[in-house]
Write an enzyme that holds these catalytic residues in place. Structure first.
Site, short mmCIF file in Angstrom:
data_model
loop_
_atom_site.label_atom_id
_atom_site.label_comp_id
_atom_site.label_asym_id
_atom_site.label_seq_id
_atom_site.Cartn_x
_atom_site.Cartn_y
_atom_site.Cartn_z
N SER A 113 0.81 -1.24 0.00
CA SER A 113 0.00 0.00 0.00
C SER A 113 0.83 1.27 0.00
O SER A 113 0.63 2.13 0.83
CB SER A 113 -0.91 0.03 1.24
N CYS A 165 3.47 7.12 -6.82
CA CYS A 165 3.42 8.49 -7.34
C CYS A 165 4.24 9.44 -6.49
O CYS A 165 4.59 10.54 -6.93
CB CYS A 165 1.99 9.02 -7.37
N TYR A 225 -16.27 32.15 -8.41
CA TYR A 225 -15.56 33.36 -8.80
C TYR A 225 -15.32 34.28 -7.61
O TYR A 225 -16.24 34.62 -6.87
CB TYR A 225 -16.31 34.16 -9.87
#
Lengths: 457, 457
Positions: free
Chosen positions: A42, A46, A431
């Site tokens: 496990s 990456c 936004y």
């Protein structure tokens, strides 16, 4: 009456499947045996570039759950134990315990194949020289770090300019190396269209990384002691004190192939939507050893990525445990970072669209990560592809600085929902000046793409 | 034969509409006259807090396009000119040029109402005292900055803890003020559920901002010179050298109401999907003076936000120019930043869901902005609401640090596509250690919500 689940491979898919199966079925119902050739469970492959680069201090930080933690949950985890053969007819696997070097057959009621991927390692002269490293496993990472620690020279060559290649280039920059990246393609990041890859090249060169495109590696040159000295290409030699291979990976399906299990055009196992191997009720497969359905093109792809591997494991464990879950497919989202450059893509590139028989419009817009007047507003380039006639979104590629990468998720969700670019122009995205111009860059691209769809028809 | 378009209001909606109409129709086809009461065009009101806080150096940086730039595109822009009346029957507006103070009637063939919003200004004793400021317009911002420049004391009170209130609190912190925020609600940011608002309060207090909830302001206390001295509440007085009002805004529809145009339950103009005022073929309205359809609840809302105003302007200009575009509605996305805290929401809060007659499950998860082992992985809380039975996503709220806010866009797109939380668990979101844990926080929330939907049924 207890059944036995055998899992081959103890990384993301294997252990997620085992853990989820255990959550759904107790030890009296289900015995779970996991065979792992290596010594770790496990872990985040990456994360290796960040460990090598020194951003992550310790190897163990990359291990999400140790073997002992799994064992405490009644999972019979056998490290350094290699599966040599799957006997589908007899429902058993032949295993070799690498410690005593003892072989035996172990029967199963249910089998999970999570054998992952193996790095492409071209048959070049000198490829096995000291100082030439892959970065696929924690052991690989440790070996590279050991080499970096003892090597005096500071010239590194990275072969391959995909995600791993560029991440390793950054790691080596962090460690004070002078880095050259050699790549077959004209531009780095072949997961992008070349015009977007060119932006990555320019930015990486600005970081002091030398990128050589259209480079065909012909040999690894070594000294008398068998240590790497240079990487040879048709155009010349690149001196190297250390070489990192980041050429890509292939599904590790040697066992599956020998057992007669169905493989696809990319060499990966073929499964149904519940991640069962096609035609086999009691065998599941997931992670880097399977092919996945690309929801945009309708074709299979091989996408080795931890996030898919974890989802597969979760779904497989649910199915093994008698529940129901499916993996509908992917849209091909990926994001990466090289120093402060963020690179992201989802959906189809131009060549993918052409290969899928799709006609498309393509637009590229320049915008910024924040309102133009807000401090640190950084430039961002967004490329968007949409199908002609329907206007359906086909793909998005983004190259920019902070705040650029994860914007690709907007497009990932829109692709999943099969939105048109016209529909996307109305998206109600967050936004505020620190987060976006008043028209988010993705909306700007969608507007331009929608106009182009109307114009082209 | 030329037609005349009259636009009332020269900010985001008005000037976007005028500009887009001009793109679609040349001056021979369409005369465009814009009346603006104030002295500025096309500015970012959302940027005012950052200007006041010193992050944006100059007022003019907030102006996207000046009056002269608009005039150069054949738009007859009349600043300091107030529209006093709309005569729908005669298709004309009565205007007063505030310079010579001259009134006249101006006819129109097509009319755009973009009158924006006006700040709520409670009728409190002392509300007009020197040192009490709104922050709605550039003129407001300049007046506040002038006050800050001459005021010697460093105690500021902000009334209202919504977006503007918290952004102004940060601005004043940047300027070295000791800031107290008074709010009616128990928790700040009433656009969030109180449990998420509590996280904002904790974080803001950590930044040195004092937040007083359940505070009912009763008066502004002044000194002999008529300058603000304190803000009085039922519980006591809060000394203040400057007071900023951030209590919210209402649609500015005085003209529309007098003209008999249709208004909704929130006091905003009612339009059709192409932003035409209902029942009026030749009148459009958009921006802060209209109500918009909430696609999640199916009810109207008033959401004053620059990003909607710009979209409205674009759509109106297209329609005025003879093209076709619609604004389907909003999902209620908003994002904000207070120092390094990011706050975002989209869709329905619990009370919105109840008011809409929806039964829902609610889950909250803790995760991080990056892989746990990656430097600067910051905590993030994600709350997710899903409808019972259908599992349809209803809303998401996020409070966290860098990288948290714009993740709300994932949910905004999923809401637009009416995805279920079960479908969301399979979303192919960008993953790499610098950007996300292997399960993105939004996916973790979706998994938990999907499980809860199954459990509750």
């Amino acid at each position: 009456m207890s059944e036995r689940l055998v899992v081959i491979g103890a990384d993301a898919t294997g252990m997620s499947a085992a853990s989820q199966a255990r959550r759904m079925a107790g030890p009296r119902e289900l015995e779970i045996v996991v065979f792992e050739r290596g010594g770790f469970t496990s872990y985040s492959a990456c994360g290796i570039p960040y460990w090598v680069g020194g951003l992550v201090a310790e190897r163990d930080a990359l291990i999400a759950r140790t073997a002992d933690e799994h064992r405490a949950r009644d999972i019979d985890l056998r490290l350094h134990t290699e599966v040599l053969e799957i006997d589908v007819a007899e429902r058993r696997v032949r295993v070799r315990d690498l410690g005593p070097d003892a072989e035996s057959w172990v029967g199963y009621d249910k089998l999970v194949i999570a054998t992952g991927a193996r790095p492409v390692r071209p048959a070049l002269p000198g490829i096995d020289a000291a100082g030439v490293h892959g970065v696929q496993t924690l052991d690989d990472g440790q070996a590279l770090i050991d080499t970096l620690t003892i090597t005096e020279g500071k010239r590194a060559v990275v072969v391959g300019a995909g995600y791993i290649g560029v991440e390793m280039a950054e790691a080596l920059i962090h460690r004070g190396y002078q880095v050259t990246v050699l790549d077959r393609g004209a531009e780095p990041m072949s997961t992008l269209d070349p015009d977007m890859g060119a932006l990555v090249r320019t930015a990486m060169c600005g970081l002091g990384i030398e990128i050589v495109g259209a480079a065909e590696v012909t040999a690894i040159r070594t000294d008398e002691a068998g240590r790497v000295r240079a990487v040879a290409t048709a155009e010349g030699d690149y001196p190297a004190d250390v070489v990192v291979l980041g050429i890509g990976v292939r599904p590790e399906t040697t066992l599956a192939r020998a057992a007669g299990l169905p493989l696809g055009e990319h060499g990966g196992l073929l499964t149904d939507l519940s991640m069962r191997v096609r035609g086999h009720e009691d065998i599941w497969a997931g992670g880097d050893c399977v092919e996945v359905l690309d929801l945009v093109s309708g074709r299979n792809r091989h996408i080795p990525l931890g996030t898919h591997a974890n989802k597969h494991g979760q779904i497989i464990g649910t199915g093994v445990g008698g529940g129901y879950a499916t993996f509908p497919g992917v849209v091909g989202t990926a994001v990466s970072k090289v120093c402060d450059l963020e690179v992201a893509r989802t959906g189809l590139r131009e060549k993918d669209a052409r290969a899928a028989g799709l006609q498309y419009v393509s637009v590229t817009v320049e915008s910024t990560s924040r309102a133009g007047y807000y401090p640190d507003a950084a430039p961002m380039t967004v490329k968007m592809l949409a199908e002609r006639r329907t206007g359906r979104l086909l793909g998005v590629q983004i190259v920019g600085r902070e705040g650029a990468g994860k914007r690709v998720d907007i497009a990932a969700v829109a692709l999943t929902a099969r939105m048109t670019v016209e529909e996307m122009t109305a998206l109600d995205l967050g936004y505020a000046p620190p987060f976006s111009p008043v028209w988010d860059p993705v909306l700007v691209a969608a507007r331009k793409a929608a106009a182009e769809v109307r114009r082209r028809g």
